[in-house]
Design a protein around this motif. Structure first.
Motif, PDB file in Angstrom:
ATOM      1  N   VAL A  51       0.854  -1.190   0.000  1.00  0.00           N
ATOM      2  CA  VAL A  51       0.000   0.000   0.000  1.00  0.00           C
ATOM      3  C   VAL A  51       0.887   1.237   0.000  1.00  0.00           C
ATOM      4  O   VAL A  51       1.838   1.323   0.769  1.00  0.00           O
ATOM      5  N   ARG A  52       0.577   2.160  -0.898  1.00  0.00           N
ATOM      6  CA  ARG A  52       1.332   3.425  -0.946  1.00  0.00           C
ATOM      7  C   ARG A  52       0.603   4.459  -0.111  1.00  0.00           C
ATOM      8  O   ARG A  52      -0.619   4.585  -0.186  1.00  0.00           O
ATOM      9  N   TYR A  53       1.345   5.190   0.686  1.00  0.00           N
ATOM     10  CA  TYR A  53       0.771   6.193   1.577  1.00  0.00           C
ATOM     11  C   TYR A  53       1.210   7.583   1.141  1.00  0.00           C
ATOM     12  O   TYR A  53       2.388   7.806   0.837  1.00  0.00           O
ATOM     13  N   PHE A  54       0.265   8.500   1.113  1.00  0.00           N
ATOM     14  CA  PHE A  54       0.516   9.893   0.753  1.00  0.00           C
ATOM     15  C   PHE A  54      -0.044  10.772   1.861  1.00  0.00           C
ATOM     16  O   PHE A  54      -1.049  10.422   2.496  1.00  0.00           O
ATOM     17  N   SER A  55       0.579  11.924   2.078  1.00  0.00           N
ATOM     18  CA  SER A  55       0.047  12.840   3.086  1.00  0.00           C
ATOM     19  C   SER A  55       0.346  14.286   2.722  1.00  0.00           C
ATOM     20  O   SER A  55       1.233  14.580   1.923  1.00  0.00           O
ATOM     21  N   TYR A  56      -0.444  15.156   3.324  1.00  0.00           N
ATOM     22  CA  TYR A  56      -0.286  16.610   3.230  1.00  0.00           C
ATOM     23  C   TYR A  56      -0.380  17.168   4.637  1.00  0.00           C
ATOM     24  O   TYR A  56      -1.022  16.576   5.510  1.00  0.00           O
ATOM     25  N   GLY A  57       0.205  18.331   4.824  1.00  0.00           N
ATOM     26  CA  GLY A  57       0.034  19.072   6.068  1.00  0.00           C
ATOM     27  C   GLY A  57      -0.558  20.425   5.743  1.00  0.00           C
ATOM     28  O   GLY A  57      -0.658  20.806   4.582  1.00  0.00           O
ATOM     29  N   ALA A  58      -0.959  21.136   6.785  1.00  0.00           N
ATOM     30  CA  ALA A  58      -1.508  22.474   6.590  1.00  0.00           C
ATOM     31  C   ALA A  58      -1.107  23.351   7.765  1.00  0.00           C
ATOM     32  O   ALA A  58      -0.885  22.857   8.873  1.00  0.00           O
ATOM     33  N   SER A  59      -1.017  24.626   7.496  1.00  0.00           N
ATOM     34  CA  SER A  59      -0.701  25.570   8.568  1.00  0.00           C
ATOM     35  C   SER A  59      -1.469  26.863   8.352  1.00  0.00           C
ATOM     36  O   SER A  59      -1.815  27.215   7.223  1.00  0.00           O
ATOM     37  N   LEU A  60      -1.760  27.514   9.445  1.00  0.00           N
ATOM     38  CA  LEU A  60      -2.406  28.815   9.367  1.00  0.00           C
ATOM     39  C   LEU A  60      -1.955  29.669  10.529  1.00  0.00           C
ATOM     40  O   LEU A  60      -1.446  29.167  11.536  1.00  0.00           O
ATOM     41  N   ASP A  61      -2.097  30.955  10.369  1.00  0.00           N
ATOM     42  CA  ASP A  61      -1.941  31.916  11.447  1.00  0.00           C
ATOM     43  C   ASP A  61      -3.355  32.399  11.753  1.00  0.00           C
ATOM     44  O   ASP A  61      -3.891  33.235  11.033  1.00  0.00           O
ATOM     45  N   PRO A  62      -3.980  31.838  12.799  1.00  0.00           N
ATOM     46  CA  PRO A  62      -5.383  32.166  13.050  1.00  0.00           C
ATOM     47  C   PRO A  62      -5.570  33.630  13.433  1.00  0.00           C
ATOM     48  O   PRO A  62      -4.718  34.226  14.084  1.00  0.00           O
ATOM     49  N   THR A  63      -6.688  34.173  13.007  1.00  0.00           N
ATOM     50  CA  THR A  63      -7.038  35.538  13.377  1.00  0.00           C
ATOM     51  C   THR A  63      -7.453  35.554  14.843  1.00  0.00           C
ATOM     52  O   THR A  63      -7.655  34.510  15.470  1.00  0.00           O
ATOM     53  N   PHE A  64      -7.620  36.729  15.383  1.00  0.00           N
ATOM     54  CA  PHE A  64      -7.991  36.887  16.783  1.00  0.00           C
ATOM     55  C   PHE A  64      -9.307  36.171  17.095  1.00  0.00           C
ATOM     56  O   PHE A  64      -9.477  35.586  18.156  1.00  0.00           O
ATOM     57  N   PHE A  65     -10.240  36.197  16.153  1.00  0.00           N
ATOM     58  CA  PHE A  65     -11.558  35.616  16.383  1.00  0.00           C
ATOM     59  C   PHE A  65     -11.677  34.164  15.908  1.00  0.00           C
ATOM     60  O   PHE A  65     -12.749  33.575  15.988  1.00  0.00           O
ATOM     61  N   SER A  66     -10.604  33.573  15.426  1.00  0.00           N
ATOM     62  CA  SER A  66     -10.652  32.211  14.896  1.00  0.00           C
ATOM     63  C   SER A  66     -10.945  31.199  16.001  1.00  0.00           C
ATOM     64  O   SER A  66     -10.397  31.266  17.101  1.00  0.00           O
ATOM     65  N   ILE A  67     -11.793  30.225  15.683  1.00  0.00           N
ATOM     66  CA  ILE A  67     -12.094  29.124  16.600  1.00  0.00           C
ATOM     67  C   ILE A  67     -10.834  28.320  16.912  1.00  0.00           C
ATOM     68  O   ILE A  67     -10.729  27.685  17.962  1.00  0.00           O
ATOM     69  N   PHE A  68      -9.858  28.358  16.013  1.00  0.00           N
ATOM     70  CA  PHE A  68      -8.633  27.571  16.173  1.00  0.00           C
ATOM     71  C   PHE A  68      -7.515  28.312  16.897  1.00  0.00           C
ATOM     72  O   PHE A  68      -6.452  27.739  17.108  1.00  0.00           O
ATOM     73  N   ARG A  69      -7.730  29.535  17.268  1.00  0.00           N
ATOM     74  CA  ARG A  69      -6.654  30.295  17.919  1.00  0.00           C
ATOM     75  C   ARG A  69      -6.146  29.614  19.195  1.00  0.00           C
ATOM     76  O   ARG A  69      -4.934  29.423  19.341  1.00  0.00           O
ATOM     77  N   PRO A  70      -7.029  29.207  20.128  1.00  0.00           N
ATOM     78  CA  PRO A  70      -6.510  28.552  21.340  1.00  0.00           C
ATOM     79  C   PRO A  70      -5.775  27.246  21.057  1.00  0.00           C
ATOM     80  O   PRO A  70      -4.663  27.035  21.560  1.00  0.00           O
ATOM     81  N   SER A  71      -6.372  26.355  20.264  1.00  0.00           N
ATOM     82  CA  SER A  71      -5.715  25.068  19.994  1.00  0.00           C
ATOM     83  C   SER A  71      -4.439  25.255  19.184  1.00  0.00           C
ATOM     84  O   SER A  71      -3.443  24.554  19.410  1.00  0.00           O
ATOM     85  N   HIS A  72      -4.453  26.192  18.237  1.00  0.00           N
ATOM     86  CA  HIS A  72      -3.253  26.489  17.452  1.00  0.00           C
ATOM     87  C   HIS A  72      -2.108  26.891  18.376  1.00  0.00           C
ATOM     88  O   HIS A  72      -0.978  26.405  18.246  1.00  0.00           O
ATOM     89  N   ASN A  73      -2.401  27.774  19.325  1.00  0.00           N
ATOM     90  CA  ASN A  73      -1.364  28.250  20.241  1.00  0.00           C
ATOM     91  C   ASN A  73      -0.847  27.144  21.150  1.00  0.00           C
ATOM     92  O   ASN A  73       0.347  27.088  21.444  1.00  0.00           O
ATOM     93  N   ILE A  74      -1.724  26.246  21.593  1.00  0.00           N
ATOM     94  CA  ILE A  74      -1.288  25.120  22.429  1.00  0.00           C
ATOM     95  C   ILE A  74      -0.351  24.208  21.641  1.00  0.00           C
ATOM     96  O   ILE A  74       0.716  23.819  22.125  1.00  0.00           O
ATOM     97  N   ILE A  75      -0.740  23.848  20.423  1.00  0.00           N
ATOM     98  CA  ILE A  75       0.096  22.968  19.593  1.00  0.00           C
ATOM     99  C   ILE A  75       1.432  23.638  19.291  1.00  0.00           C
ATOM    100  O   ILE A  75       2.487  23.006  19.371  1.00  0.00           O
TER     101      ILE A  75
END
Length: 112
Positions: free
Chosen positions: A15-39
Motif C-alpha cells: 500500500v502506498r501512503y501519501f500525506s499533506y500538512g496544513a498551517s495557518l496563522d489564526p485571526t484573533f476571532f478564529s475558533i482555532f486560535r486557542p488550539s493552534h497556540n497550544i500545539i
C-alpha cells in the motif's frame, strides 16, 4: 498517537501512503486560535489548528498547504465568511473540493 495508535496500526505491505500538512496563522476571532497556540507551544511547529505539520507527515509527503485550517481541509467552510469576502472582493484561497479532485487525479495517473 506515537505510543498507542501508530504501533497498533502498521503500514500494509503493497500500500502506498501519501500525506499533506496544513498551517495557518489564526485571526484573533478564529475558533482555532486557542488550539493552534497550544500545539505551537507544545510542539514548536506549524499547524492547522488541530494537527501539527510534523504529525501530518506519513509516507510520501506531498507538501504543506499554507493559510489552510483543519476545517478548510475537511471542506467545512464558513459560508458567511465566504459571502463577506465575496462582497468585499477578497478571494477564497483554498477550495477543498478542487484539492481532493486533484488528489484523485494524481492517484489515477499513478494507476492507483
Amino acid at each position: 498517537m506515537n505510543n498507542n495508535f501508530n504501533p497498533k496500526t502498521p503500514d500494509l505491505e503493497g500500500v502506498r501512503y501519501f500525506s499533506y500538512g496544513a498551517s495557518l496563522d489564526p485571526t484573533f476571532f478564529s475558533i482555532f486560535r486557542p488550539s493552534h497556540n497550544i500545539i505551537k507551544r507544545l510542539e514548536g511547529a506549524l499547524n492547522d489548528g488541530l494537527v501539527s505539520v510534523p504529525s501530518s507527515k506519513w509516507g510520501d509527503y506531498k507538501g504543506t498547504l499554507i493559510g489552510v485550517s483543519h476545517l478548510d481541509l475537511i471542506n467545512w467552510t464558513n459560508r458567511v465568511k465566504w459571502l463577506f469576502w465575496s462582497l468585499t472582493g477578497k478571494k477564497r484561497k483554498f477550495n477543498g473540493v478542487a484539492f481532493y479532485l486533484d488528489i484523485a487525479d494524481m492517484l489515477a495517473k499513478e494507476g492507483l
